[in-house]
Design a protein around this motif. Structure first.
Motif: not given
Length: 840
Positions: A65, A29-30, A34, A165, A156, A160, A69, A26
């Motif tokens: 983000t 990915d973030v 970003a 993706y 995001m 998540m 989350l 994770r």
């Protein structure tokens, strides 16, 4: 807790995609998304300049983000995520999207909240109509703030919560597209950003694809203890290392060959802002040159404005005029900023329009009695405009209505300047042409806005007077010198020689005639070269344009000789001059008027005729010359009506800022009222069993609002057992039993049992709400789950009925098949032969 309750709780809190993904994956990915968003944000550099936009974008990225989350961790839906995003938008928007209206640039104020409220509608056009760099005022930062918040939240959330993706990767591309649409025809590090964006995208998408593929496969060349998607997998390791080397090599080659990859000169990008017509049209306003004589007659000793940091002889530009229509010399301006006349584009305060040179100077202008839309400026190029210490409302009005024509260096404030307004200019001072430049100067070949034709006589006079084969500089000097020869300077007021104001065709033609006047008549219309800067500047520019010399007229003020520091400018300092464009040098200033000590006390003797070119005589002038245009004389200038002072009513601002709050309160109140009406209807309407069952439904609704949807398959007793296990002492079993007796028992219950039952329901609901924290009680009060519960139960029931019917049909088909197989009679109707085992 019994088995049924444990099973229901497990189903309500079952695993999700978010919980099945490791923190390391994770984080990758973030971080990759970003980085892609930051690369897209850098594309706004040519629009905003500085770093404020980048800070706004990065903070929007971090906050969005965080919201995504939290929403993924606690399984929030749109009804919870949207208020959280709005809270972030208004709470931090004053600091990062509307800093010019926030207190100390940080604390939200009514002005900043109002700007944020209207920003989703107004910020887009403001950003496109302001000449870059657009700065930070007028809500332009909201384009970065809103775009980044929304796109990052969607990206995001998708990466998540789902396996899509690739869809999440499209949102950084969306922000990149926004930077192109609102950008300029120049790009910031296009090759470097493009290569990094491609490398990160290819690497991340490939890694996600291979990881998902290997996670669902087993390899025969590795041990069972190694996960296929792990770094210990030699197949994956070789692919990653090889792919990384290939991408690093290709990236290095692309960046090294950047000069070859850049587009050729002249093939610039398409920019939307270049196709939007400027909102300010100077043709809607009277030419400022028509007010020239009014300053001399009515405001000669009036302080119009003060200016700091100047010295005697310097000129203050008010407006540049480059088109003559036989009535007045106008400020032209076009729809395209690259035209020689330029375009009036909205300009931001407090940003560097140009990088200052070594000789850059700064002056502060404070408005006194001067009024009008034309702003006094200095020098040959304005580098920066800053607002002075003004009230917030006035500063906002000035900031939102500032326009600057880069080609003519004419600044405008569409609201008009008022006494007390103050602004600071950073500018490049005017540099006089050197003797060496004079010898080699050539007229610039620029297509100015065409003038209306004044007749061939002007061109013939200009050709004769400007004849100079040596250089273009001498050619214009000869023309200017010949116009000032035997010319007389007078304003035509007080005891001065009569001189009409205005600069229309009749006035210009009269200046080419022999000197003739009657000093005894105050209203005499003299002929000959008699006038002041207004007439001589126009005559010089008109004749220069007739022989293709690029000339224009500038009106402004001249700092009095001997003045230094802070200087007061009055109407007596008004002046006008001519500017001529030379190749490689720019616009050079020339004083067109003769010395003011020449007074035509006697007409020139008629017997001594000056040689004149043989030209056809022009048609006789009309009996009466055309009236000067409105405002040409001071008497024609109407007294300006006092504008009503702006009222800064706090009630208006509070009302605008409270609209979202009032809408939210109204929505919450509507939910509570709907629940109260539903409860009243269940208690008072219908037969007695239905009213008692309505009390039990209130228990189930509260259970749903608290986040635990009741299972419609369970009986009341099973649900009551689950509730008593979670909330001891609420008496759910008693309520369920009494509801069962009322619904399925005899119809001889007394009427008072309903009130008693509803009182017990009220106590049970109070016990349920007291068992959870306060925030869950508030959430349950405004939750809409109970309204959707009955519809969801009906859908589940229909689904179960369809499943039961389908299973019953399948069982019947299987039973028929088995009966058919066991029947001694086949499908043909003949008896099957019977064979007995063991018989010979």
């Amino acid at each position: 807790m019994n088995a049924a309750a444990s099973k229901a709780k497990k189903r309500d809190t079952g695993p999700t995609y978010f919980s099945s993904v490791s923190n390391g994956r994770r984080a990758v990915d973030v971080l990759v998304l970003a980085a892609l968003f930051v690369l897209a944000l850098i594309g706004f550099q040519t629009v905003y300049g500085g770093v404020q936009y980048l800070l706004t974008g990065v903070m929007a990225l971090a906050l969005a983000t965080l919201v995504a989350l939290i929403a993924a961790r606690f399984r929030w839906g749109p009804l919870r995520t949207t208020p959280a995003l709005l809270l972030v938008y208004f709470l931090f928007g004053s600091m990062f999207a509307a800093p010019t209206r926030a207190l100390w640039g940080i604390v939200p104020t009514l002005g900043s909240l109002k700007e944020l409220l209207f920003a989703p509608v107004t910020a887009w056009m403001s950003t496109l109509t302001i000449a870059p760099p657009v700065g930070t005022a007028q809500g332009v930062l909201a384009v970065v703030w809103i775009s980044t918040l929304l796109l990052v939240l969607f990206a995001m959330t998708i990466v998540m919560r789902t396996r899509f993706y690739v869809l999440a990767w499209l949102f950084p591309l969306g922000l990149l597209l926004v930077s192109v649409v609102f950008g300029t025809n120049q790009a910031t590090l296009p090759v470097v950003r493009g290569v990094l964006f491609a490398v990160l995208s290819i690497g991340w998408l490939t890694w996600r694809f291979e990881s998902d593929r290997l996670d669902s496969a087993r390899s025969t060349i590795i041990s069972d203890t190694v996960r296929p998607g792990s770094w210990k997998n030699p197949v994956l390791r070789r692919r990653v290392i090889g792919g990384a080397l290939i991408m690093a090599l290709s990236s290095g080659i692309a960046i090294g060959a950047q000069s070859l990859l850049d587009p050729p000169a002249g093939t610039i990008r398409y920019a939307v802002r270049d196709e939007i017509p400027p909102p300010f049209d100077p043709r809607e306003y009277v030419s400022p040159l028509t007010e020239f004589r009014g300053y001399i007659k009515n405001q000669r000793a009036t302080e119009l404005f003060t200016i700091t940091g100047v010295s005697g002889g310097e000129k203050v530009r008010l407006a540049t005029m480059d088109q003559y229509d036989l009535q007045v010399y106008n400020v032209a301006g076009t729809q395209k900023k690259d035209d020689p006349s330029g375009a009036f584009l909205r300009t931001a305060y407090g940003v560097d329009l140009h990088e200052g040179g070594e000789n850059q100077r700064t002056s502060t202008i404070t408005i006194g009695e001067y009024t009008g839309v034309w702003m006094p400026t200095l020098g040959e190029r304005t580098n920066r405009i800053d607002l002075g210490d003004l009230p917030v409302d006035r500063a906002g009005a000035l900031a939102e209505n500032l326009y600057l024509n880069e080609k003519s260096q004419t600044a405008v404030n569409a609201t008009g300047l008022r006494p007390g307004d103050s602004y600071k200019l950073s500018y490049e001072p005017y540099t006089h042409i050197t003797p060496e430049q004079q010898r080699t100067a050539r007229f610039a070949d620029i297509p100015l806005v065409p003038n209306d034709r004044v007749g061939p006589e002007f061109a013939q006079f200009a050709e004769e007077w400007a004849a100079a084969p040596e250089s273009d500089w001498n050619k214009f000097q000869n023309l200017s010198r010949r116009i000032k020869t035997d010319a007389f300077y007078t304003h035509g007021i007080d005891d001065e020689t009569a001189s009409l104001s205005g600069h229309g065709y009749s006035r210009m033609w009269a200046m080419l005639q022999e000197v003739g006047f009657d000093k005894e008549q105050a209203d005499a219309a003299p002929t000959g070269k008699i006038g002041d800067e207004e007439q001589f500047a126009v005559l010089t520019a008109v004749m220069a344009r007739e022989i293709d010399i690029p000339a224009r007229v500038v009106m402004g003020f001249e700092v009095p000789e001997g003045a230094e520091g802070t200087v007061s400018i009055t109407g007596d300092n008004v002046t006008a001059w001519v500017e001529v464009a030379f190749e490689g040098i720019g616009w050079v200033r020339f004083d067109p008027a003769p010395d003011d000590d020449q007074d035509p006390t006697q007409p020139k003797p008629t017997e001594v005729e000056e040689p004149r070119p043989q030209v056809a005589q022009p048609p006789p002038p009309p009996a009466e010359p055309p009236s000067p245009p409105p405002g040409a004389t001071s008497e024609d200038i109407p007294e300006p009506e006092p504008e009503p002072e702006e009222t800064s009513s706090w009630l208006v601002y509070v009302g605008l800022a409270s609209i979202p709050v009032l809408l939210l309160i109204a929505t919450l109140a509507a939910i509570v009222i709907a629940k109260v009406l539903r409860r009243k209807r269940r208690r008072t309407r219908g037969v007695l069993p239905d009213r008692i069952d309505g009390g039990w439904q209130e228990i189930l609704d509260l259970m749903a609002d608290m986040g635990r949807r009741p299972d419609p398959i369970r009986t009341r007793s099973e649900t009551a057992a689950l509730l008593d296990a979670e909330v001891p002492g609420m008496g759910a079993a008693l309520l369920a039993g009494r509801a069962d007796r009322a619904v399925f028992g005899p119809d001889d219950l007394p009427q008072g049992v309903v009130d008693e039952y509803w009182a017990q329901v009220k106590d049970a609901r109070r016990t349920m709400t007291a068992s959870v924290p306060w925030h869950r009680r508030v959430r349950a009060l405004f939750s809409l789950r109970s309204f959707r519960r009955r519809a969801a139960d009906k859908r589940d029931q229909k689904r179960r009925l369809r499943t039961v019917a389908r299973n019953r049909a399948q069982a019947e088909r299987r039973a028929r098949t088995m009966r058919h197989r066991r029947s001694p009679v086949g499908s043909s109707g003949k008896a099957r032969p019977v064979t007995k085992k063991g018989r010979s």
